[in-house]
Design an enzyme around this catalytic site. Structure first.
Site: not given
Length: 306
Positions: A276, A280
């Site tokens: 992350h 995304d």
């Protein structure tokens, strides 16, 4: 027994136990043991206490006889070596990565039919054709559109390296433990060539003879947990990679077509994990949708194969 026929001898003509027994004795002629007449005891006042029963008259609970269990097993301590030691090191590094997951289901009905048609041809060439070559090639085509998933992040999180080669790893369960060899340069390989390389890696993995070159240099990983029987998994990223997919078992389940009719579908679930810090959720979802479209409509891969 009709209670209206029984004469009660208790207070206010209440029917007592011995009244029932006497009534039965008169009906059957049986000789029953005399029962002492119940005494009517007035309720105790607050100042009075209930006397405890003598110990000799207390109800005795039988104690079960237990035999001691004899067990001769002993704890065993062994050093962590080989693939397990490498896994400790890799997973310790993986804990530093902030993971996020994305799951979806894939309808493989058309792919199942296509594989059945191609299996005899591949077998005539000495190759066992599984579903994995299709999964790997579809992932490579998706990585061409989303190269961030085929990248690596340096330790200081300052630079991203986009890998030119698609070296897609395949997690294998062997007697030595979990190993992840990779198929090199999938972006320029045909599905048949991928299947041939997978056969080679699986044979070496079963024999414990995989070389360093087979186990290093991976850029993206697929783990087929479905071979063991799993459906979902929260896969752990293998650093320095930034994404991994866990493929569940193929199940025959009812689904609806565009006309609202129920049909038998070959359903597989996929669970993606991504880093992350640089990926995304939208990017992961778009990649998954593209990968899904290739597998649900295998003919679409022909347009993008190189």
């Amino acid at each position: 027994i009709k209670l209206s026929e029984v004469i009660g001898t208790g207070k206010d003509n209440r029917i007592l136990k011995e009244d029932i027994l006497n009534f039965l004795a008169k009906q059957t002629g049986a000789i029953l043991p005399p029962s002492p007449k119940a005494e009517i005891i007035a309720p105790l006042s607050k100042s009075e206490t209930v006397p405890t029963a003598p110990k000799d008259k207390a109800r005795k609970i039988p104690i079960p006889i237990s035999r001691p269990i004899v067990f001769s097993g002993k704890d065993r301590t062994e050093p962590i070596t080989g693939f397990h030691k490498a896994m400790v090191k890799t997973m310790s590094a993986a804990l530093k990565i902030p993971h996020f997951g994305y799951c979806d289901e894939i309808d493989l009905t058309h792919l199942v039919q296509l594989r059945e048609e191609l299996k005899p041809l591949a077998q005539s060439r000495g190759i066992k054709l599984s579903f994995m070559p299709f999964f790997i090639k579809a992932a490579s085509l998706g990585l061409l559109q989303y190269p961030i998933l085929n990248a690596s992040l340096d330790e200081g999180c300052q630079n991203v390296t986009y890998k030119a080669s698609h070296n897609i790893g395949v997690a294998m369960d062997t007697e030595q433990g979990l190993i992840v060899p990779n198929v090199k340069n999938v972006q320029v390989s045909s599905i048949f060539e991928i299947a041939s390389e997978l056969n080679r890696l699986q044979a070496l993995g079963s024999a414990g003879q995989l070389g360093t070159n087979d186990l290093t240099g991976g850029t993206f990983t697929l783990s087929n947990i479905g071979t063991i029987g799993g459906t979902y998994a929260k896969a752990v990223i293998l650093p320095p990679e930034v994404a991994i997919g866990a493929l569940g078992k193929i199940q025959v389940l009812p689904r609806f077509n565009g006309k609202g009719e129920v049909f038998k579908a070959q359903i597989m679930n996929v669970s993606w994990s991504a880093d992350h810090r640089i990926i995304d959720g939208a990017t992961m979802a778009r990649f998954s949708n593209l990968w899904k479209s290739y597998l649900e409509n295998p003919a679409l891969m022909l347009l993008d194969l190189k």
